[in-house]
Design an enzyme around this catalytic site. Structure first.
Site, short mmCIF file in Angstrom:
data_model
loop_
_atom_site.label_atom_id
_atom_site.label_comp_id
_atom_site.label_asym_id
_atom_site.label_seq_id
_atom_site.Cartn_x
_atom_site.Cartn_y
_atom_site.Cartn_z
N ASP A 71 0.84 -1.20 0.00
CA ASP A 71 0.00 0.00 0.00
C ASP A 71 0.87 1.25 0.00
OD1 ASP A 71 -2.24 1.83 0.34
OD2 ASP A 71 -3.35 0.14 1.18
N ASP A 72 0.20 2.39 0.03
CA ASP A 72 0.84 3.70 0.13
C ASP A 72 0.31 4.34 1.41
OD1 ASP A 72 1.54 6.37 0.04
OD2 ASP A 72 0.91 6.69 -2.04
N TYR B 230 -12.54 6.80 -14.03
CA TYR B 230 -12.35 5.66 -13.13
C TYR B 230 -12.96 4.40 -13.73
CZ TYR B 230 -13.44 2.40 -9.38
OH TYR B 230 -13.59 1.26 -8.63
N LYS C 212 -11.97 6.68 3.72
CA LYS C 212 -12.30 6.93 2.32
C LYS C 212 -12.89 8.31 2.03
CE LYS C 212 -14.25 3.60 -0.06
NZ LYS C 212 -13.31 3.46 -1.20
N SER D 141 -14.96 -3.16 -11.35
CA SER D 141 -15.94 -2.26 -10.73
C SER D 141 -17.24 -2.25 -11.51
CB SER D 141 -15.38 -0.84 -10.67
OG SER D 141 -16.37 0.07 -10.23
N LYS E 89 -10.94 0.85 -15.23
CA LYS E 89 -11.25 -0.52 -14.84
C LYS E 89 -11.67 -1.35 -16.05
CE LYS E 89 -10.60 -0.52 -10.34
NZ LYS E 89 -9.62 -1.43 -9.71
#
Length: 334
Positions: free
Chosen positions: A32-33, A139, A181, A116, A143
């Site tokens: 992860d970041d 986005y 989020k 998604s 995907k």
């Protein structure tokens, strides 16, 4: 069994690790970041073998630096549907995924990745087929393009791969570990905080031919998302692109009412009907935001035909059950 989870400190990634831990699996490399350092909270109570920064991982993995890896759960992505920077989105969601897929194929590592429901965008049919794929934002396109790339390389049903490759089109997922989020957190999460702060929850008013709070989505509880991912881990013969939702659309009003009634119940108050809650000011309908006009799915409902044909018979929680469980979990959070 050595497992890699990208996006490990994120919502779905962290819950997948929790699900693996529950099976006694902890030989897990978390990727992860953590520039947003507060995301560490999603990893703090989990058992992993190592943590690798996202900037280092992909090149190291391509060099087989981690030895024999059974499977990669690829949940890492920019999931902000309102992010306007297309270059950033494509680098994160498309290019890195292509590189990861190539390395997995070379090493014989299984790839279970996040697609998604945003790939459907402006469509009113939610079946894993090109004619129904009409993304409304970059986005969704990022995907979709990866899905299309795999179809070209592996065949429409991924039958050309000898190593499992499975993509999951997540619908509206909600549940614990999404607190980081921000605006992309679920409606249920935001409404929990609204009710705690103001004693009411907010929903969009009329839009897209739907009455106030009447827009319908396929809301899926995170526990069900984890269960399906782990089913595929148990079934390496199953490859393809699969919808991951309940298969039953429910209105946002159902979410709001489940939030209100669960939190009222915890205060010793009786449940209300939707008219009682709305007329009593517990549900506040706000004007639909101009920024979302033309970029918003007013209706989604996963077609589960492909998932069931693959052999996955998992039974999904409805909104009333899942949201109630989620509210009780949030209420216990310090």
């Amino acid at each position: 069994m050595k497992i890699v989870v990208t996006g490990a400190a994120g919502f779905i990634g962290a819950n997948i690790i929790q699900g693996l831990n529950a099976r006694g699996i902890d030989d897990i490399i978390a990727v992860d970041d953590l520039t947003d350092g507060d995301k560490f909270r999603n990893l703090a109570d989990l058992r992993i073998a190592d943590y690798i920064d996202v900037d280092d991982f992909y090149e190291l993995f391509a060099e087989s630096a981690f030895g024999d890896v059974e499977a990669v759960f690829h949940e890492g992505a920019c999931s902000d549907t309102m992010e306007p920077d297309g270059k950033y989105m494509m680098d994160n969601n498309y290019t890195l995924s292509c590189e990861l897929h190539a390395a997995c194929q070379e090493q014989g590592t299984r790839l279970l990745y996040a697609s998604s429901a945003a790939t459907y965008g402006g469509s009113d049919t939610f079946r894993e087929s090109p004619e129904f794929e009409k993304p409304l934002n970059v986005y969704g396109y990022s995907k979709l393009l990866f899905d299309q790339r795999l179809r070209r390389e592996l065949g429409a049903d991924f039958s050309g791969t000898t190593t499992q490759v499975a993509g999951f089109r997540y619908f509206n997922v909600y549940g614990p570990r999404e607190q980081h989020k921000g605006r992309m957190a679920s409606v249920a999460f935001h409404q929990f905080n609204q009710f705690r702060a103001e004693g009411k929850v907010k929903l969009f008013g009329e839009y897209g031919g739907y009455g106030p709070g009447g827009q319908m989505r396929d809301f899926v509880f995170i526990d069900d998302v984890v269960a399906v991912n782990l089913w595929f881990l148990d079934h390496p013969e199953a490859s393809g692109i699969f919808n991951l939702g309940t298969g039953k659309a429910q209105p946002f009003n159902d979410v709001a009412l489940a939030v209100v009634n669960t939190l009222r119940q915890q205060q010793g108050e009786k449940p209300l009907t939707l008219p009682e809650a709305s007329h009593g000011g517990l549900i506040d309908y706000i004007d639909f935001p101009a920024a979302l006009v033309g970029k918003y799915q007013s209706y989604t409902q996963a077609d589960l035909t492909a998932l069931r044909a693959a052999g996955c018979k998992h039974s999904f929680a409805d909104v009333q059950t899942g949201v109630s469980a989620y509210m009780k979990a949030l209420a216990k959070t310090p």
